[in-house]
Design an enzyme around this catalytic site. Structure first.
Site, PDB file in Angstrom:
ATOM      1  N   LYS A  93     -21.893  -3.707 -16.975  1.00 35.28           N
ATOM      2  CA  LYS A  93     -20.520  -4.165 -16.757  1.00 35.28           C
ATOM      3  C   LYS A  93     -20.494  -5.689 -16.786  1.00 35.28           C
ATOM      4  O   LYS A  93     -21.045  -6.342 -15.901  1.00 35.28           O
ATOM      5  CB  LYS A  93     -19.958  -3.701 -15.411  1.00 35.28           C
ATOM      6  CG  LYS A  93     -18.438  -3.975 -15.314  1.00 35.28           C
ATOM      7  CD  LYS A  93     -17.920  -3.960 -13.880  1.00 35.28           C
ATOM      8  CE  LYS A  93     -17.977  -5.323 -13.251  1.00 35.28           C
ATOM      9  NZ  LYS A  93     -17.042  -6.318 -13.868  1.00 35.28           N
ATOM     10  N   GLU A 111     -14.843  -9.227 -16.039  1.00 37.93           N
ATOM     11  CA  GLU A 111     -13.580  -8.990 -16.737  1.00 37.93           C
ATOM     12  C   GLU A 111     -13.015 -10.267 -17.349  1.00 37.93           C
ATOM     13  O   GLU A 111     -12.135 -10.213 -18.210  1.00 37.93           O
ATOM     14  CB  GLU A 111     -12.550  -8.380 -15.779  1.00 37.93           C
ATOM     15  CG  GLU A 111     -12.138  -9.262 -14.622  1.00 37.93           C
ATOM     16  CD  GLU A 111     -13.083  -9.153 -13.429  1.00 37.93           C
ATOM     17  OE1 GLU A 111     -12.714  -9.675 -12.357  1.00 37.93           O
ATOM     18  OE2 GLU A 111     -14.183  -8.565 -13.577  1.00 37.93           O
ATOM     19  N   GLY A 132     -24.478 -12.921  -9.489  1.00 38.06           N
ATOM     20  CA  GLY A 132     -23.151 -13.328  -9.041  1.00 38.06           C
ATOM     21  C   GLY A 132     -23.234 -14.004  -7.696  1.00 38.06           C
ATOM     22  O   GLY A 132     -24.253 -14.608  -7.337  1.00 38.06           O
ATOM     23  N   GLY A 151     -23.411  -9.938  -3.578  1.00 37.52           N
ATOM     24  CA  GLY A 151     -24.775  -9.430  -3.541  1.00 37.52           C
ATOM     25  C   GLY A 151     -25.100  -8.723  -2.244  1.00 37.52           C
ATOM     26  O   GLY A 151     -25.781  -7.687  -2.224  1.00 37.52           O
ATOM     27  N   GLU A 178     -29.723 -12.019  -8.367  1.00 38.32           N
ATOM     28  CA  GLU A 178     -29.802 -13.451  -8.636  1.00 38.32           C
ATOM     29  C   GLU A 178     -28.470 -14.028  -8.218  1.00 38.32           C
ATOM     30  O   GLU A 178     -27.441 -13.769  -8.841  1.00 38.32           O
ATOM     31  CB  GLU A 178     -30.091 -13.701 -10.118  1.00 38.32           C
ATOM     32  CG  GLU A 178     -30.569 -15.122 -10.404  1.00 38.32           C
ATOM     33  CD  GLU A 178     -29.426 -16.076 -10.660  1.00 38.32           C
ATOM     34  OE1 GLU A 178     -29.121 -16.883  -9.746  1.00 38.32           O
ATOM     35  OE2 GLU A 178     -28.842 -16.025 -11.735  1.00 38.32           O
ATOM     36  N   CYS A 191     -25.472 -21.546 -11.554  1.00 40.03           N
ATOM     37  CA  CYS A 191     -26.235 -21.321 -10.319  1.00 40.03           C
ATOM     38  C   CYS A 191     -27.359 -22.333 -10.176  1.00 40.03           C
ATOM     39  O   CYS A 191     -27.799 -22.625  -9.067  1.00 40.03           O
ATOM     40  CB  CYS A 191     -26.787 -19.894 -10.287  1.00 40.03           C
ATOM     41  SG  CYS A 191     -27.872 -19.500 -11.674  1.00 40.03           S
ATOM     42  N   GLU A 216     -21.827 -23.736  -2.272  1.00 40.79           N
ATOM     43  CA  GLU A 216     -21.846 -23.809  -3.721  1.00 40.79           C
ATOM     44  C   GLU A 216     -20.448 -24.155  -4.244  1.00 40.79           C
ATOM     45  O   GLU A 216     -19.552 -23.317  -4.258  1.00 40.79           O
ATOM     46  CB  GLU A 216     -22.323 -22.472  -4.294  1.00 40.79           C
ATOM     47  CG  GLU A 216     -22.716 -22.536  -5.744  1.00 40.79           C
ATOM     48  CD  GLU A 216     -23.351 -21.245  -6.232  1.00 40.79           C
ATOM     49  OE1 GLU A 216     -24.243 -21.322  -7.073  1.00 40.79           O
ATOM     50  OE2 GLU A 216     -22.942 -20.167  -5.760  1.00 40.79           O
TER      51      GLU A 216
END
Length: 509
Positions: free
Chosen positions: A193, A196, A246, A251, A268, A302, A402
């Site tokens: 997947k 989107e 993501g 996660g 990750e 990331c 982040e």
């Protein structure tokens, strides 16, 4: 401010006349959603609809998982020789290179990244497929011939089974290629997947997989949202493993969900990656690497070097260098090959970035450059200025969280131990960097910093052979390299007794 920046507004490529139509790929066939639903992706840089993707639900996800399960259990892929699997993966690599321009254009239009970076990402991904193919042929276990004269021990590696692969929007084709070819090389079957927001390059890969001769059902692609598609992919009892890239928050939810059935999970996640600049460093090279590290992919990476930790004796001069270089970085139209920094993925994310900058200023940080949205003639304002902010303290959100944008935070240190403490003062541990001409300084830093990857006098050099992943809340498990390949394998011990030498446990009387 804008007249002090290098802004490119004219394009070198045109936006296609009609949107790309992305469809699911289930059991070897391209299909629409059963209910006919679609989602539109409007380009963040050009403001027009550039793709329409089938919007999947429970029915499509169930069908894809069932196809992957059948394909694994009947051995059409899992029991092929490594040579035969490698042949298909190498063919996919050839097709990726042949279709690089088509893939890169869609990735640029959907993500807002510069076309030059999209070309590097899409075309360069072929090397990951070829390296995975080499692992398919060279994978092996162990034998133990010292267990006694009548015992032979053999340890073999077998594919884990059906793998759910969920990828993000920032590097949709590259990150997919860090996962899928390695899972396939191991003999697994997969359900994929993509985000989107950037579904098209993953959907386009389906055509290449079919052309390369991948058997039906071995790789299935379902387009749609995290709920219900991603949720079902992580909870379904017929899925053996989940590989996700993501946010750390998502996660954690995946780990909790997958834990209900004890699926293996590889994650990750986020990063707040430091580069530490010592006084004896090559400051010109370091400043260029820092500039690259914060603006590459608009900072939506990331591995972004979003905080630098500079020795107090050189901090002023070093920041001046970075600011001067930042003014020369080409911002603007992603369809021009000279553009180095494109658009922010959504208006909401641009506002989130700006919120971090405003909060830091209110807390006492000093803005050296940027700090606001950026308008590009003819393209609108879904851009953000190159931003450098200093006098940041470790307690500020901009130093700990982040930001995922073109915003560089500057902290200073006085001693080596202070530099290590600042570098490790984060919930994340994805990557780190050190700049010094003293090899002893570099080696000690590498050993003491808490990160899955440490770069010395460089930033973001990567190779298929070098595994990638984080510690702490940057994730678990590894990708690429032989360690990333092993994530998709189970280890089985086989104990073989030679001849009729076993002593009976039940004695005849």
């Amino acid at each position: 401010m804008n007249d002090l920046l290098h802004i490119i507004s004219e394009p070198a490529l045109n936006v296609p006349a009609s949107p790309y139509q992305a469809r699911h790929f289930i059991d070897g066939a391209l299909v629409d959603s059963a209910d006919g639903r679609k989602s539109d992706r409007r380009s963040p840089s050009h403001g027009v609809v550039v793709s329409q993707a089938a919007l999947g639900g429970v029915a499509e996800t169930e069908a894809a998982i069932a196809a992957a399960r059948r394909a694994f259990d009947d051995g059409r892929w899992s029991r092929l020789s490594g040579k035969d699997r490698a042949r298909v993966l190498n063919k996919v690599a050839d097709l990726i290179e042949r279709n690089e321009e088509r893939l890169a254009l869609l990735e640029t239009l959907e993500s807002g990244k510069p076309i030059s970076q999209a070309r590097g990402e899409c075309g360069g991904a072929a090397d990951l497929w070829r390296y995975a193919a080499s692992l398919a042929r060279t994978s092996h276990g162990d034998s133990h011939n010292t267990l006694g004269p009548d015992i032979l021990g053999v340890v073999v590696k077998e594919p884990i089974g059906v793998v759910s692969i969920i990828t993000p929007w920032n590097f949709p084709f590259w990150i997919l290629s860090q996962k899928l070819p390695f899972a396939l090389a191991a003999g697994c079957t997969c359900v994929v997947k993509p985000s989107e927001m950037t579904p098209s390059t993953t959907a386009m890969l389906a055509e290449l997989l079919a052309e390369a001769g991948l058997p039906a059902g071995v790789c299935n692609i379902v387009l749609g949202h995290g709920d219900p598609v991603g949720s079902l992919m992580t909870s379904h009892p017929e899925v053996d493993m989940v590989s996700f890239t993501g946010s750390t928050a998502v996660g954690k939810r995946i780990t909790a969900t997958a834990g209900q059935s004890l699926k293996k999970v590889a994650l990750e996640l986020g990063g707040k990656n430091p580069q530490v600049i010592f006084p004896d460093a090559d400051l010109e090279t370091a400043a260029d690497a820092v500039t690259f590290g914060i603006y590459f992919n608009v900072g939506q990476c990331c591995n972004s070097s979003s905080r630098i930790i500079v020795h107090e004796d050189i901090a002023d001069a070093f920041v001046d260098r970075v600011v001067a270089l930042s003014r020369k970085v080409a911002f603007g139209n992603p369809l021009h090959p000279d553009t180095q920094v494109g658009a922010i993925v959504t208006p909401e994310h641009r506002e989130k970035i700006d919120g971090y900058v405003r909060a830091a200023q209110e807390a006492g940080a000093e803005l050296c450059l940027g700090g606001a949205g950026l308008s590009v003639p003819g393209l609108g304002d879904q851009f953000y200025q190159p931003t450098v902010i200093r006098r940041v303290t470790p307690d500020m959100a901009i130093a700990r969280e982040e930001v995922f944008g073109p915003v560089l935070s500057v902290l200073t240190f006085g001693s080596f131990d202070e530099a290590i403490a600042l570098a490790n003062d984060a919930t994340y541990g994805l990557s780190a960097g050190v700049w010094s001409e003293n090899v002893h300084t570099c080696l000690e830093f590498c050993r003491r910093v808490q990160a899955g990857t440490v770069w010395t006098n460089t930033w973001m050099d990567g190779f298929p052979e070098m595994t990638f992943g984080g510690v702490k809340q940057s994730g678990q498990g590894r990708e690429i390299g032989s360690y990333g390949f092993d994530e998709f394998l189970e280890v089985k011990s086989m104990v073989l007794r030679l001849g009729r030498t076993r002593v009976p446990w039940v004695r005849n009387t």
